[in-house]
Scaffold this active site. Structure first.
Site, PDB file in Angstrom:
ATOM      1  N   LYS A 117      10.949  -1.770   0.478  1.00 56.46           N
ATOM      2  CA  LYS A 117      10.836  -2.712  -0.638  1.00 56.46           C
ATOM      3  C   LYS A 117      11.669  -2.180  -1.807  1.00 56.46           C
ATOM      4  O   LYS A 117      12.882  -2.227  -1.766  1.00 56.46           O
ATOM      5  CB  LYS A 117       9.367  -2.943  -0.946  1.00 56.46           C
ATOM      6  CG  LYS A 117       8.660  -3.571   0.269  1.00 56.46           C
ATOM      7  CD  LYS A 117       7.205  -3.761   0.098  1.00 56.46           C
ATOM      8  CE  LYS A 117       6.597  -4.484   1.300  1.00 56.46           C
ATOM      9  NZ  LYS A 117       6.682  -3.714   2.574  1.00 56.46           N
ATOM     10  N   SER A 177       0.795  -8.682  -2.512  1.00 58.72           N
ATOM     11  CA  SER A 177       2.138  -9.250  -2.358  1.00 58.72           C
ATOM     12  C   SER A 177       2.176 -10.767  -2.348  1.00 58.72           C
ATOM     13  O   SER A 177       3.242 -11.345  -2.580  1.00 58.72           O
ATOM     14  CB  SER A 177       2.772  -8.724  -1.069  1.00 58.72           C
ATOM     15  OG  SER A 177       2.012  -9.119   0.061  1.00 58.72           O
ATOM     16  N   GLU A 209      -5.188  -2.611  -2.765  1.00 62.33           N
ATOM     17  CA  GLU A 209      -3.749  -2.534  -2.983  1.00 62.33           C
ATOM     18  C   GLU A 209      -3.484  -2.499  -4.479  1.00 62.33           C
ATOM     19  O   GLU A 209      -4.298  -2.972  -5.268  1.00 62.33           O
ATOM     20  CB  GLU A 209      -3.030  -3.719  -2.341  1.00 62.33           C
ATOM     21  CG  GLU A 209      -3.279  -3.843  -0.848  1.00 62.33           C
ATOM     22  CD  GLU A 209      -2.544  -5.013  -0.227  1.00 62.33           C
ATOM     23  OE1 GLU A 209      -1.497  -5.441  -0.772  1.00 62.33           O
ATOM     24  OE2 GLU A 209      -3.010  -5.511   0.819  1.00 62.33           O
ATOM     25  N   ASP A 221      -3.063   1.026  -1.163  1.00 59.75           N
ATOM     26  CA  ASP A 221      -1.757   0.673  -0.604  1.00 59.75           C
ATOM     27  C   ASP A 221      -0.846   0.266  -1.766  1.00 59.75           C
ATOM     28  O   ASP A 221      -1.051  -0.770  -2.397  1.00 59.75           O
ATOM     29  CB  ASP A 221      -1.923  -0.471   0.393  1.00 59.75           C
ATOM     30  CG  ASP A 221      -0.630  -0.805   1.124  1.00 59.75           C
ATOM     31  OD1 ASP A 221       0.444  -0.401   0.640  1.00 59.75           O
ATOM     32  OD2 ASP A 221      -0.686  -1.483   2.155  1.00 59.75           O
ATOM     33  N   HIS A 234      -3.991  -6.387   3.078  1.00 59.79           N
ATOM     34  CA  HIS A 234      -2.990  -6.684   4.099  1.00 59.79           C
ATOM     35  C   HIS A 234      -3.581  -6.599   5.505  1.00 59.79           C
ATOM     36  O   HIS A 234      -4.466  -5.785   5.783  1.00 59.79           O
ATOM     37  CB  HIS A 234      -1.823  -5.699   3.966  1.00 59.79           C
ATOM     38  CG  HIS A 234      -0.599  -6.105   4.714  1.00 59.79           C
ATOM     39  ND1 HIS A 234      -0.391  -5.762   6.030  1.00 59.79           N
ATOM     40  CD2 HIS A 234       0.475  -6.853   4.340  1.00 59.79           C
ATOM     41  CE1 HIS A 234       0.779  -6.251   6.436  1.00 59.79           C
ATOM     42  NE2 HIS A 234       1.314  -6.920   5.428  1.00 59.79           N
ATOM     43  N   ASN A 249      11.964  -8.459  -0.795  1.00 62.14           N
ATOM     44  CA  ASN A 249      11.229  -7.484  -1.608  1.00 62.14           C
ATOM     45  C   ASN A 249      12.123  -6.360  -2.130  1.00 62.14           C
ATOM     46  O   ASN A 249      11.631  -5.295  -2.489  1.00 62.14           O
ATOM     47  CB  ASN A 249      10.085  -6.889  -0.789  1.00 62.14           C
ATOM     48  CG  ASN A 249       9.079  -7.929  -0.352  1.00 62.14           C
ATOM     49  OD1 ASN A 249       8.712  -8.807  -1.127  1.00 62.14           O
ATOM     50  ND2 ASN A 249       8.648  -7.858   0.896  1.00 62.14           N
ATOM     51  N   HIS A 307       4.036  -2.496  -2.594  1.00 64.27           N
ATOM     52  CA  HIS A 307       4.843  -3.354  -3.464  1.00 64.27           C
ATOM     53  C   HIS A 307       4.930  -2.828  -4.895  1.00 64.27           C
ATOM     54  O   HIS A 307       5.662  -3.386  -5.707  1.00 64.27           O
ATOM     55  CB  HIS A 307       4.284  -4.780  -3.468  1.00 64.27           C
ATOM     56  CG  HIS A 307       4.525  -5.491  -2.181  1.00 64.27           C
ATOM     57  ND1 HIS A 307       5.630  -6.281  -1.961  1.00 64.27           N
ATOM     58  CD2 HIS A 307       3.810  -5.517  -1.039  1.00 64.27           C
ATOM     59  CE1 HIS A 307       5.585  -6.770  -0.734  1.00 64.27           C
ATOM     60  NE2 HIS A 307       4.489  -6.318  -0.153  1.00 64.27           N
TER      61      HIS A 307
END
Length: 387
Positions: free
Chosen positions: A239, A183, A179, A208, A133, A50, A211
């Site tokens: 990341k 991801s 998110e 969140d 997640h 990542n 990423h």
């Protein structure tokens, strides 16, 4: 007869199919975007990490003042663990994200579990995107809150659930969790729509951005940037920011609330000062990487188009995570092996990380890939189709 206390573990392992077993692998960085498999000694082009902006090596090379030397902070942030470098990083993050307060955590997993266990309780209803997640869901379970999962990125389903919850419990606490870049899917929600619904129904919104930060949004500031009704932003430093640790960013009364009641912050040793220094150094590098960030998103768009031309469904989203849906777990592992034989490291993602029948290759594009990298990936996929 003596009961075997490890029977549960033996039975679970016996039931686990071979295609779903995980194996640890050790990789050493050996150049720009390259990794050497420690067991095989094979050098592979990395399409799995990542490190979107290629800053991990920069973090390793960063050197800070003498005060950040050594491995640990030595104590909780509320005892003696908070150092000047932590404060400098927090101030820089607040300015970058347009938030009033930032809390630093040793990991994103810890940040999410601690946050959700603090924001929710047994009198609360949490509405979480179905693909959130594991750390977020674990935090909700730890809080004792009731939880409902709404369909992935489906604002209609969320609105219906919020409306029903408000009718049944007009004064009840509602928390919505999503998110900004999923991801394993590569997808992003309509953040403006999420924020609007939460404002309409009086719900707290947690986003969140692990990423997305550094990659998506204006100047890489994430999709929550400039949206006051996103009450909490979570971000990680391992990341796009290329170091380690995490942060929770909030405004107003939530800042004091987390300081007083977040046990995961209060009772844990502070983020290692060296990681804070590396994160701060990479954060300061971000403005100069804007052309590279735009080029990364452009390469992601081109790869999606090329996969469609090969006959694959268009991978959703527009960020650097480009999933190639395979379906069968064994087929995904076989395709991963074929790519490794061609010198490409692309992880096969299998259940329980993704649903049964939805195994995939997770292609991650990053700054620093040589120009021919995506060509090699596409050509290997094409060759595999003709076998």
């Amino acid at each position: 007869m003596t009961q075997d206390p490890l029977a549960f573990a033996r039975q679970a392992l016996q039931r686990l199919p071979a295609a779903l077993r995980r194996q640890e692998r050790c990789f050493a960085p050996c150049g720009e975007g390259l990794r050497t498999d420690g067991a095989k000694g094979q050098t592979l082009l990395d399409f799995s990490s990542n490190d979107y902006l290629g800053l991990a090596q920069a973090a390793e090379d960063s050197t800070g003042p003498g005060e950040v030397a050594g491995g640990g902070a030595g104590a909780s942030p509320l005892v003696t663990g908070l150092r000047p470098v932590h404060q400098q990083l927090r101030e820089a993050l607040c300015a970058w994200l347009g938030r009033e307060r930032v809390f630093l955590f040793p990991s994103g997993f810890q940040a999410n579990v601690s946050l959700m266990a603090t924001l929710a309780d047994r009198h609360c209803l949490v509405l979480a995107d179905r693909l959130c997640h594991h750390s977020l869901l674990l935090g909700v379970r730890a809080s004792g809150a009731m939880m409902q999962r709404f369909a992935h990125n489906d604002l209609g389903d969320l609105e219906q659930r919020l409306g029903k919850a408000r009718r049944h419990r007009p004064e009840g606490r509602l928390v919505v969790v999503s998110e900004s870049l999923f991801s394993m899917e590569g997808t992003s929600p309509d953040v403006a729509g999420l924020a609007g619904l939460c404002n309409q129904f009086g719900a707290l919104l947690v986003l969140d951005e692990a990423h997305a930060l550094g990659v998506l949004g204006p100047m890489g500031r994430g999709l929550a940037w400039g949206r006051p009704h996103v009450h909490v932003v979570v971000g990680t430093f391992g990341k796009a920011l290329g170091s380690g640790g995490a942060m929770v960013a909030v405004d107003g009364v939530l800042g004091d609330y987390l300081l007083q009641f977040c046990g995961g912050y209060r009772y844990s040793t502070a983020l290692a000062p060296a990681l804070a220094a590396a994160t701060l150094a990479n954060l300061q590098r971000l403005p100069g990487l804007e052309p590279e960030r735009q080029a990364l998103l452009d390469r992601a768009r081109q790869l999606r188009q090329r996969l469609v031309a090969l006959g694959y469904p268009r991978p959703p989203g527009h960020g650097p995570v480009v999933p190639i849906l395979v379906g069968d777990e064994e087929a995904a592992l076989a395709l991963q092996q074929r790519l490794e034989e061609a010198g490409l490291l692309v992880a096969a993602i299998r259940p329980p990380t993704v649903p049964r029948g939805a195994a995939r290759l997770r292609v991650v594009l990053r700054r620093g890939h040589p120009p021919q990298a995506v060509d090699a990936l596409v050509q290997t996929l094409l060759t595999g189709q003709h076998r």
